[in-house]
Scaffold this motif. Structure first.
Motif, PDB file in Angstrom:
ATOM      1  N   PHE A   1      -6.172  14.508  -6.818  1.00 35.57           N
ATOM      2  CA  PHE A   1      -5.715  13.569  -5.806  1.00 35.57           C
ATOM      3  C   PHE A   1      -5.763  14.231  -4.425  1.00 35.57           C
ATOM      4  O   PHE A   1      -5.606  15.441  -4.292  1.00 35.57           O
ATOM      5  CB  PHE A   1      -4.294  13.105  -6.116  1.00 35.57           C
ATOM      6  CG  PHE A   1      -4.240  11.979  -7.120  1.00 35.57           C
ATOM      7  CD1 PHE A   1      -3.457  10.857  -6.875  1.00 35.57           C
ATOM      8  CD2 PHE A   1      -4.956  12.029  -8.292  1.00 35.57           C
ATOM      9  CE1 PHE A   1      -3.400   9.816  -7.787  1.00 35.57           C
ATOM     10  CE2 PHE A   1      -4.903  11.004  -9.223  1.00 35.57           C
ATOM     11  CZ  PHE A   1      -4.127   9.882  -8.968  1.00 35.57           C
TER      12      PHE A   1
ATOM     13  N   VAL B   1       0.331   5.858   0.565  1.00 33.78           N
ATOM     14  CA  VAL B   1      -0.571   6.994   0.795  1.00 33.78           C
ATOM     15  C   VAL B   1      -0.036   8.177  -0.015  1.00 33.78           C
ATOM     16  O   VAL B   1       1.176   8.312  -0.234  1.00 33.78           O
ATOM     17  CB  VAL B   1      -0.661   7.372   2.288  1.00 33.78           C
ATOM     18  CG1 VAL B   1      -1.352   6.271   3.076  1.00 33.78           C
ATOM     19  CG2 VAL B   1       0.708   7.664   2.871  1.00 33.78           C
ATOM     20  N   ASN B   2      -0.955   9.020  -0.485  1.00 37.14           N
ATOM     21  CA  ASN B   2      -0.554  10.178  -1.283  1.00 37.14           C
ATOM     22  C   ASN B   2       0.319  11.115  -0.443  1.00 37.14           C
ATOM     23  O   ASN B   2       0.069  11.324   0.742  1.00 37.14           O
ATOM     24  CB  ASN B   2      -1.779  10.944  -1.766  1.00 37.14           C
ATOM     25  CG  ASN B   2      -2.632  10.117  -2.713  1.00 37.14           C
ATOM     26  OD1 ASN B   2      -2.143   9.161  -3.317  1.00 37.14           O
ATOM     27  ND2 ASN B   2      -3.898  10.466  -2.836  1.00 37.14           N
TER      28      ASN B   2
ATOM     29  N   VAL C   1       4.386   9.632  -3.465  1.00 35.11           N
ATOM     30  CA  VAL C   1       3.649   8.892  -2.434  1.00 35.11           C
ATOM     31  C   VAL C   1       4.577   8.633  -1.255  1.00 35.11           C
ATOM     32  O   VAL C   1       5.796   8.819  -1.330  1.00 35.11           O
ATOM     33  CB  VAL C   1       3.117   7.548  -2.989  1.00 35.11           C
ATOM     34  CG1 VAL C   1       2.195   7.767  -4.169  1.00 35.11           C
ATOM     35  CG2 VAL C   1       4.279   6.629  -3.376  1.00 35.11           C
TER      36      VAL C   1
ATOM     37  N   TRP D   1       0.847  -1.197   0.000  1.00 38.41           N
ATOM     38  CA  TRP D   1       0.000   0.000   0.000  1.00 38.41           C
ATOM     39  C   TRP D   1       0.885   1.251   0.000  1.00 38.41           C
ATOM     40  O   TRP D   1       2.058   1.225   0.353  1.00 38.41           O
ATOM     41  CB  TRP D   1      -0.904   0.017   1.242  1.00 38.41           C
ATOM     42  CG  TRP D   1      -1.993  -1.025   1.188  1.00 38.41           C
ATOM     43  CD1 TRP D   1      -1.876  -2.350   1.493  1.00 38.41           C
ATOM     44  CD2 TRP D   1      -3.339  -0.819   0.773  1.00 38.41           C
ATOM     45  NE1 TRP D   1      -3.073  -2.998   1.317  1.00 38.41           N
ATOM     46  CE2 TRP D   1      -3.993  -2.083   0.873  1.00 38.41           C
ATOM     47  CE3 TRP D   1      -4.070   0.284   0.354  1.00 38.41           C
ATOM     48  CZ2 TRP D   1      -5.336  -2.257   0.554  1.00 38.41           C
ATOM     49  CZ3 TRP D   1      -5.412   0.117   0.040  1.00 38.41           C
ATOM     50  CH2 TRP D   1      -6.031  -1.134   0.132  1.00 38.41           C
TER      51      TRP D   1
ATOM     52  N   CYS E   1      -8.253   2.265  -4.551  1.00 40.83           N
ATOM     53  CA  CYS E   1      -7.998   3.333  -3.582  1.00 40.83           C
ATOM     54  C   CYS E   1      -9.116   3.343  -2.558  1.00 40.83           C
ATOM     55  O   CYS E   1     -10.314   3.266  -2.920  1.00 40.83           O
ATOM     56  CB  CYS E   1      -7.927   4.697  -4.272  1.00 40.83           C
ATOM     57  SG  CYS E   1      -6.373   5.020  -5.122  1.00 40.83           S
TER      58      CYS E   1
ATOM     59  N   GLN F   1      -5.190   9.441   2.096  1.00 42.11           N
ATOM     60  CA  GLN F   1      -5.871   8.485   1.222  1.00 42.11           C
ATOM     61  C   GLN F   1      -4.886   7.376   0.885  1.00 42.11           C
ATOM     62  O   GLN F   1      -3.764   7.648   0.425  1.00 42.11           O
ATOM     63  CB  GLN F   1      -6.379   9.132  -0.064  1.00 42.11           C
ATOM     64  CG  GLN F   1      -7.164   8.159  -0.926  1.00 42.11           C
ATOM     65  CD  GLN F   1      -7.794   8.821  -2.152  1.00 42.11           C
ATOM     66  OE1 GLN F   1      -7.230   9.742  -2.716  1.00 42.11           O
ATOM     67  NE2 GLN F   1      -8.967   8.333  -2.548  1.00 42.11           N
ATOM     68  N   ALA F   2      -5.288   6.135   1.135  1.00 41.17           N
ATOM     69  CA  ALA F   2      -4.426   4.974   0.914  1.00 41.17           C
ATOM     70  C   ALA F   2      -4.868   4.226  -0.340  1.00 41.17           C
ATOM     71  O   ALA F   2      -6.066   4.114  -0.628  1.00 41.17           O
ATOM     72  CB  ALA F   2      -4.462   4.051   2.126  1.00 41.17           C
ATOM     73  N   CYS F   3      -3.885   3.724  -1.092  1.00 39.93           N
ATOM     74  CA  CYS F   3      -4.163   2.982  -2.321  1.00 39.93           C
ATOM     75  C   CYS F   3      -3.175   1.825  -2.453  1.00 39.93           C
ATOM     76  O   CYS F   3      -2.100   1.833  -1.852  1.00 39.93           O
ATOM     77  CB  CYS F   3      -4.034   3.875  -3.559  1.00 39.93           C
ATOM     78  SG  CYS F   3      -5.079   5.342  -3.580  1.00 39.93           S
ATOM     79  N   ASN F   4      -3.563   0.829  -3.266  1.00 41.79           N
ATOM     80  CA  ASN F   4      -2.604  -0.157  -3.743  1.00 41.79           C
ATOM     81  C   ASN F   4      -2.664  -0.153  -5.260  1.00 41.79           C
ATOM     82  O   ASN F   4      -3.218   0.782  -5.852  1.00 41.79           O
ATOM     83  CB  ASN F   4      -2.869  -1.540  -3.132  1.00 41.79           C
ATOM     84  CG  ASN F   4      -4.254  -2.072  -3.492  1.00 41.79           C
ATOM     85  OD1 ASN F   4      -4.862  -1.625  -4.475  1.00 41.79           O
ATOM     86  ND2 ASN F   4      -4.735  -3.023  -2.707  1.00 41.79           N
ATOM     87  N   ASP F   5      -2.131  -1.170  -5.897  1.00 43.25           N
ATOM     88  CA  ASP F   5      -2.073  -1.144  -7.361  1.00 43.25           C
ATOM     89  C   ASP F   5      -3.431  -1.381  -8.013  1.00 43.25           C
ATOM     90  O   ASP F   5      -3.583  -1.151  -9.218  1.00 43.25           O
ATOM     91  CB  ASP F   5      -1.077  -2.202  -7.864  1.00 43.25           C
ATOM     92  CG  ASP F   5       0.349  -1.830  -7.499  1.00 43.25           C
ATOM     93  OD1 ASP F   5       0.602  -0.623  -7.273  1.00 43.25           O
ATOM     94  OD2 ASP F   5       1.207  -2.734  -7.420  1.00 43.25           O
TER      95      ASP F   5
END
Length: 544
Positions: free
Chosen positions: A25, A15-16, A62, A13, A100, A93-97
């Motif tokens: 974003f 985060v921006n 990130v 994971w 989000c 805000q957290a994202c993975n590939d």
């Protein structure tokens, strides 16, 4: 006081980051929670890592794995000694590939102990702060004042501050101090050298008291140093005082303190010293807009310490350095009166001093005038002064040779006025657009560098920057491909201006900020104060 927040991001994971993001974003922010017994001075974030994702043409910044954030806070006054937990809000805000998550607000509490004022302070977790702040290029160690206090000691630090004040004389905002000082002291009666030097010292102390008070106020309240000058009432009041002083030099009246006061305070000598001190207190506002990176560092240091007494002493030392040349300027201006008198020539010289003071309101009232009036007013003033000094006020009781000099002097002054009025070239203006966040985002999307000019209507160095630097043909050519934005900070206490000052950490004007095509500021290029064309060209070429 600085607090740290450590964030652990799960593997896979991210985060921006706080900045350097595509439009739309959600950036990471750190704020105090409502009701916290403190105020937030600044929040600091580490540089992000570039990450490329499918669907985006360019990588963005990130945070992954572990990240440490810092916040400079000031505890509320009157807190009793006790343990407390400082509540913070971390927005991210957290994202993975693949996906989000929705933007979230994480509540964080930092434990701390509020001690008594007389109790010694012991830092904790020093390794976190030392390593983290050094990696960010921030913190107290990056402040030149704090660094000198720590490495060189008190005496050498105060010497450095004095020399820094001396260097302020190289900034354009001190220009009005020269004719004001010469005119005020040049009109004084001849006295013994010791009394003259005492008055000059009192004059500089008056300047220093006013400048120090404004500096401490700016540091502790977040106001821009010199912003007091934007008040029309202050500008009109100073102008009226100068006009009144000029009339006294034309022999209309003599300014003198009440007899009972002079008898109380050592007679005529005290009158001179008190008058010089009073004039210094008034003219101290002229020095207020003088800023350079050194004085901004002092502002930041005083704001972090939040100690008004220490701040006043530091700014007083700085302003003594600023005023040091005016001790000697005032001394030698008064000594003009000791030259041999030949008829009425000294009366004519006194009229010059009066006209100088009569013209100074053109400088103070300039921020209240519409653009374009300066040329007509300055040209008309010089023309009228030349006619007065060359013909109307000349030739009475002077030698023929000096009468010829008066005619030549008046003619040259009147000719200069005609040149200013008729052929003074209008400066070329760069196409600055008003600052807008959407314009900044559009420039980043287009991959263009951005120059942001933070200025104010009452700021003399800002006008110097426009007239001498931004109008330079080579500068205009070098900035052709740049997006140029101007942030007007004239109304320093308004909501939008407060937001801009906090967002970019603006402590004085003019401030130039250079932002690369990736949307990130090049901190090493930031400039506070006047910058000549050659200096700006170097910074433009250095921006990647």
């Amino acid at each position: 006081m600085t607090v740290a927040v450590e964030l652990q991001v799960k593997p896979g994971w991210h985060v921006n980051a706080h900045d350097g993001l595509p439009e739309g974003f959600i950036p990471m922010t750190l704020e105090l929670a409502p009701g916290a017994p403190a105020s937030l001075l600044a929040s600091r974030f580490p540089p992000g890592e570039k990450k490329a994702l499918a669907g985006l043409s360019e990588p963005f910044l990130v945070y992954q794995k572990a990240v440490t954030l810092f916040a400079d806070v000031k505890l509320s006054q009157g807190l009793p000694p006790r343990a407390l937990r400082l509540p913070l809000k971390l927005k991210l805000q957290a994202c993975n590939d693949q996906l989000c998550l929705a933007p979230a607000v994480v509540s964080v509490e930092v434990p701390m102990q509020v001690g008594a004022l007389e109790a010694p302070v012991a830092p904790i977790n020093e390794a976190i702060f030392k390593n983290g702040l050094a990696a960010q290029g921030g913190g107290e160690n990056d402040n030149i004042i704090a660094r000198f206090f720590k490495e060189k000691g008190v005496l050498l630090t105060f010497l450095l501050i004095f020399l820094g004040g001396l260097a302020l004389n190289l900034t354009p905002c001190v220009y009005p101090m020269i004719p004001l000082t010469v005119s005020y002291f040049g009109s004084q009666k001849a006295e013994k050298p010791g009394a003259v030097l005492g008055k000059a010292l009192a004059y500089v102390v008056g300047i220093s008291i006013t400048y120090s008070g404004l500096g401490v106020t700016a540091a502790l309240t977040g106001r821009i140093l010199g912003s007091t000058l934007q008040s029309p009432l202050i500008l009109i009041g100073i102008s009226a005082l100068l006009v009144a002083l000029s009339f006294s030099m034309f022999g209309l009246y003599e300014i003198q303190a009440p007899g009972w006061l002079l008898n109380k305070v050592a007679g005529g000598t005290a009158k001179g010293w008190m008058g010089a001190l009073g004039m210094g207190l008034v003219f101290g506002v002229v020095a207020a807009p003088c800023v350079d990176p050194f004085s901004i560092g002092l502002l930041t240091f005083v704001a972090a310490k939040a100690d008004p007494f220490l701040g006043f002493i530091l700014f007083f030392t700085l302003s003594l350095g600023l005023g040091f040349p005016y001790v000697w300027l005032g001394f030698f201006s008064t000594e003009l009166q000791r030259l041999p008198r030949s008829g009425m020539w000294m009366v004519w010289v006194k009229k010059i001093f009066g006209l100088v003071l009569l013209g100074m309101p053109l400088y103070f009232l300039n921020p209240m005038l519409s653009r374009g009036w300066e040329r007509g007013l300055v040209g008309g003033y010089l023309l009228a002064a030349g006619i007065l000094l060359g013909w109307i006020l000349s030739g009475r009781g002077v030698a023929p040779g000096f009468k010829l000099f008066q005619r030549v002097f008046g003619t040259a002054l009147a000719a200069l006025g005609l040149v200013v009025f008729l052929v003074w070239p209008k400066p070329l203006e760069l196409p600055f657009a008003p600052y807008d966040a959407s314009a900044l985002a559009a420039a980043q999307k287009a991959g263009k560098p951005v120059l942001i000019d933070f200025s104010a209507a009452w700021c003399l160095p800002c006008k110097e920057l426009e007239l001498k630097t931004f109008s330079n043909p080579k500068v205009r050519e070098a900035l052709k491909s740049w997006v140029l934005l101007k942030a007007d900070l004239t109304q320093y206490s308004s909501g939008p201006v407060e937001g801009l000052k906090k967002q970019y950490g603006i402590m004085g004007v003019p401030t130039l900020i250079f932002i690369g095509p990736d949307g990130r500021e090049n901190q090493g290029l930031r400039t506070v104060g006047f910058l000549p064309p050659g200096g700006l060209l170097e910074k433009i070429r250095s921006n990647p």
